[in-house]
Design a protein around this motif. Sequence first.
Motif, PDB file in Angstrom:
ATOM      1  N   LEU A   1       0.860  -1.141   0.246  1.00 35.61           N
ATOM      2  CA  LEU A   1      -0.134  -0.429  -0.363  1.00 35.61           C
ATOM      3  C   LEU A   1       1.057   1.132   0.145  1.00 35.61           C
ATOM      4  N   PRO A   2       1.499   1.120  -1.450  1.00 37.41           N
ATOM      5  CA  PRO A   2       2.954   2.562  -0.775  1.00 37.41           C
ATOM      6  C   PRO A   2       1.392   4.109  -0.624  1.00 37.41           C
ATOM      7  N   GLU A   3       0.825   4.164  -1.533  1.00 38.63           N
ATOM      8  CA  GLU A   3      -0.548   4.765  -0.809  1.00 38.63           C
ATOM      9  C   GLU A   3      -0.479   5.765   0.499  1.00 38.63           C
ATOM     10  N   VAL A   4      -0.946   4.401   0.811  1.00 36.34           N
ATOM     11  CA  VAL A   4      -0.927   4.689   2.560  1.00 36.34           C
ATOM     12  C   VAL A   4       0.712   5.014   2.988  1.00 36.34           C
ATOM     13  N   ASP A   5       1.690   4.565   3.593  1.00 31.32           N
ATOM     14  CA  ASP A   5       3.376   4.486   3.447  1.00 31.32           C
ATOM     15  C   ASP A   5       3.778   5.611   3.060  1.00 31.32           C
ATOM     16  N   ARG A   6       3.201   6.371   1.939  1.00 27.60           N
ATOM     17  CA  ARG A   6       3.690   7.867   1.712  1.00 27.60           C
ATOM     18  C   ARG A   6       3.481   9.174   2.380  1.00 27.60           C
ATOM     19  N   LEU A   7       2.060   8.440   3.455  1.00 27.64           N
ATOM     20  CA  LEU A   7       1.510   9.527   4.319  1.00 27.64           C
ATOM     21  C   LEU A   7       2.310  10.716   5.567  1.00 27.64           C
ATOM     22  N   TRP A   8       3.189   9.778   5.955  1.00 20.52           N
ATOM     23  CA  TRP A   8       3.965   9.558   7.023  1.00 20.52           C
ATOM     24  C   TRP A   8       5.031  10.999   6.060  1.00 20.52           C
ATOM     25  N   GLY A   9       4.841  12.062   7.503  1.00 29.01           N
ATOM     26  CA  GLY A   9       6.137  13.172   6.891  1.00 29.01           C
ATOM     27  C   GLY A   9       5.669  14.072   6.491  1.00 29.01           C
ATOM     28  N   VAL A  10       4.317  13.234   6.257  1.00 28.16           N
ATOM     29  CA  VAL A  10       3.318  14.821   5.111  1.00 28.16           C
ATOM     30  C   VAL A  10       2.231  15.595   5.938  1.00 28.16           C
ATOM     31  N   PRO A  11       2.722  17.141   6.378  1.00 29.58           N
ATOM     32  CA  PRO A  11       2.374  17.801   7.660  1.00 29.58           C
ATOM     33  C   PRO A  11       1.345  18.467   6.616  1.00 29.58           C
ATOM     34  N   GLN A  12       0.388  18.614   7.186  1.00 30.38           N
ATOM     35  CA  GLN A  12      -1.006  19.282   7.241  1.00 30.38           C
ATOM     36  C   GLN A  12      -1.019  20.507   8.205  1.00 30.38           C
ATOM     37  N   ARG A  13      -2.299  21.503   7.527  1.00 28.51           N
ATOM     38  CA  ARG A  13      -1.998  22.288   9.487  1.00 28.51           C
ATOM     39  C   ARG A  13      -2.355  22.487  10.721  1.00 28.51           C
ATOM     40  N   ALA A  14      -1.818  23.525  11.435  1.00 28.57           N
ATOM     41  CA  ALA A  14      -2.056  22.887  12.448  1.00 28.57           C
ATOM     42  C   ALA A  14      -3.621  23.271  12.952  1.00 28.57           C
ATOM     43  N   ASP A  15      -3.795  23.939  12.723  1.00 28.68           N
ATOM     44  CA  ASP A  15      -5.214  24.861  12.518  1.00 28.68           C
ATOM     45  C   ASP A  15      -6.240  23.439  12.958  1.00 28.68           C
ATOM     46  N   TYR A  16      -6.386  23.001  12.192  1.00 31.14           N
ATOM     47  CA  TYR A  16      -7.065  21.814  11.601  1.00 31.14           C
ATOM     48  C   TYR A  16      -7.027  20.733  12.188  1.00 31.14           C
ATOM     49  N   HIS A  17      -5.389  19.903  12.207  1.00 29.73           N
ATOM     50  CA  HIS A  17      -4.852  18.979  12.785  1.00 29.73           C
ATOM     51  C   HIS A  17      -3.180  18.845  13.873  1.00 29.73           C
ATOM     52  N   PRO A  18      -3.745  19.217  14.903  1.00 30.91           N
ATOM     53  CA  PRO A  18      -3.220  19.457  16.017  1.00 30.91           C
ATOM     54  C   PRO A  18      -1.367  17.696  16.050  1.00 30.91           C
ATOM     55  N   GLU A  19      -2.234  17.051  15.169  1.00 33.67           N
ATOM     56  CA  GLU A  19      -0.924  15.907  15.220  1.00 33.67           C
ATOM     57  C   GLU A  19      -0.723  16.332  14.298  1.00 33.67           C
ATOM     58  N   ILE A  20      -0.438  17.059  13.429  1.00 36.72           N
ATOM     59  CA  ILE A  20       0.523  17.593  12.102  1.00 36.72           C
ATOM     60  C   ILE A  20       0.769  16.423  11.013  1.00 36.72           C
ATOM     61  N   ASP A  21       1.626  15.578  11.207  1.00 40.11           N
ATOM     62  CA  ASP A  21       1.620  13.732  10.291  1.00 40.11           C
ATOM     63  C   ASP A  21       0.257  13.417   9.941  1.00 40.11           C
ATOM     64  N   THR A  22       0.627  13.188   8.566  1.00 33.58           N
ATOM     65  CA  THR A  22      -0.825  12.789   7.897  1.00 33.58           C
ATOM     66  C   THR A  22      -0.738  11.432   8.595  1.00 33.58           C
ATOM     67  N   GLY A  23       0.261  10.703   8.514  1.00 36.96           N
ATOM     68  CA  GLY A  23       0.319   9.281   8.780  1.00 36.96           C
ATOM     69  C   GLY A  23       0.373   8.468  10.315  1.00 36.96           C
ATOM     70  N   VAL A  24       0.263   9.763  10.917  1.00 40.90           N
ATOM     71  CA  VAL A  24      -0.263   9.806  12.714  1.00 40.90           C
ATOM     72  C   VAL A  24      -1.957   9.897  12.234  1.00 40.90           C
ATOM     73  N   HIS A  25      -2.379  11.189  12.197  1.00 37.23           N
ATOM     74  CA  HIS A  25      -3.665  11.481  11.657  1.00 37.23           C
ATOM     75  C   HIS A  25      -4.491  10.170  11.208  1.00 37.23           C
ATOM     76  N   LEU A  26      -3.736   9.188  10.463  1.00 40.91           N
ATOM     77  CA  LEU A  26      -4.218   8.258   9.858  1.00 40.91           C
ATOM     78  C   LEU A  26      -4.776   7.053  10.487  1.00 40.91           C
ATOM     79  N   MET A  27      -3.410   7.038  11.203  1.00 40.08           N
ATOM     80  CA  MET A  27      -3.505   5.670  12.340  1.00 40.08           C
ATOM     81  C   MET A  27      -4.331   5.852  13.674  1.00 40.08           C
ATOM     82  N   MET A  28      -4.701   7.469  13.777  1.00 38.19           N
ATOM     83  CA  MET A  28      -5.618   8.044  14.618  1.00 38.19           C
ATOM     84  C   MET A  28      -7.577   7.623  14.421  1.00 38.19           C
ATOM     85  N   VAL A  29      -7.428   8.287  13.145  1.00 35.77           N
ATOM     86  CA  VAL A  29      -8.095   7.648  12.624  1.00 35.77           C
ATOM     87  C   VAL A  29      -9.148   5.697  12.610  1.00 35.77           C
TER      88      VAL A  29
END
Length: 411
Positions: A205-233
């Motif tokens: 699942l390279p589509e999932v693997d590449r999400l780690w290290g991708v930043p997001q806006r902190a005002d919407y995503h306090p966790e910042i990292d997209t991969g971390v967010h996906l695991m939380m979801v």
Amino acid sequence: MKCYMVGGAVRDALLGVPVNDRDWVVVGATPEEMTRAGFVPVGRDFPVFLHPQTREEYALARTERKTAPGYHGFAFHADPGVTLEDDLARRDLTINAIAQDTNGTLVDPFGGRADLAAKRLRHVSPAFAEDPVRILRLARFAARWPEFSVAAETADLMRRMVASGEVDALVSERVWQELSRGLMEARPSRMFEVLRDCGALERLLPEVDRLWGVPQRADYHPEIDTGVHLMMVLDMSAQLNAPLPVRFACLGHDLGKGTTPAEILPRHLGHEERSVALVRDVCERWKVPVDCRELAELVAREHGNVHRCESFGAAALTRLLERCDALRRPARFDDALLACECDARGRGGLQAQPYPQRARLQRALALARAVDASAIAADAAARGLAGPAVGDAIHAARVEAVAAGLSAEDA
């Protein structure tokens, strides 16, 4: 001949969890002896029989030999000379290589009970490397028992398996079977963490693997990292006891963020449509069932609009319902709303936040569905309208009903 209960039934009994299915190994018997004893042969690749009364599976003790890459590349050997330890030695993990005879005596030649006590996932022998499905199975067990660690030597072996290309020979049916079961475990994120650690996630699942290290806006995503967010979801979907299509939709909802151009990060303009395309790629590769695919595409496309729906007027709400085909498929729409709630609450420090958007859209849908579309169509035809004009009349009536109903509730 002697019969032993083996595998998950013994393991689960030792863990004190309910045992749903029992499997048995038979030592010292031939297929002919099993048939004469009333057992019904059902095995296609190796001798497996159903007990004449309990209908539980009884397999002759066997060994296996690797003959080709991938899951199907094995030759099996079963005869009365194969011992119980020979059979247990071919199993994946020590905790699955414990047997129990009909008197309740445990046979544990590979230290499975010690690994259960230590909460450790450890391979039985180097033969683990011959079957790439075992990487997925171990990752799934890690999601079931998130407090279990992966033995260092087993983690190293899995990395070598990935490097050798063995994972590339996996067939789609087995990959989806293990991924879907892992998504339904207590903490799905652990499955992806284990796969990522050994490098298998990048291959599968390279589509999932590449999400780690991708930043997001902190005002919407306090966790910042997209991969971390996906695991939380994903873990929120388990916490809310979501069904499989919802959990798969959670997995795919933000895939497009992995392909956001660097110059516009941490914003992710247009990631929804990119996510839809990537979800389709994943579903095609691993032959994902239609219900999971359709919901994942819907959530990937519309989750941002669902999040923003509190600012929508009646017309925008009705258009959203119609785009989601919510009037014809309300149950699927409710699943989409649950996936969106998992997304909203799968963020750092926001896990306990309410999600009023779900109730607002459910109410808007109830108001829109209460409109008698047949009567409006008949009235439109009586006025000489036809084709798209009839649909416009029905749409206008739904907008009016939604506006009136929500206005009355707000008053």
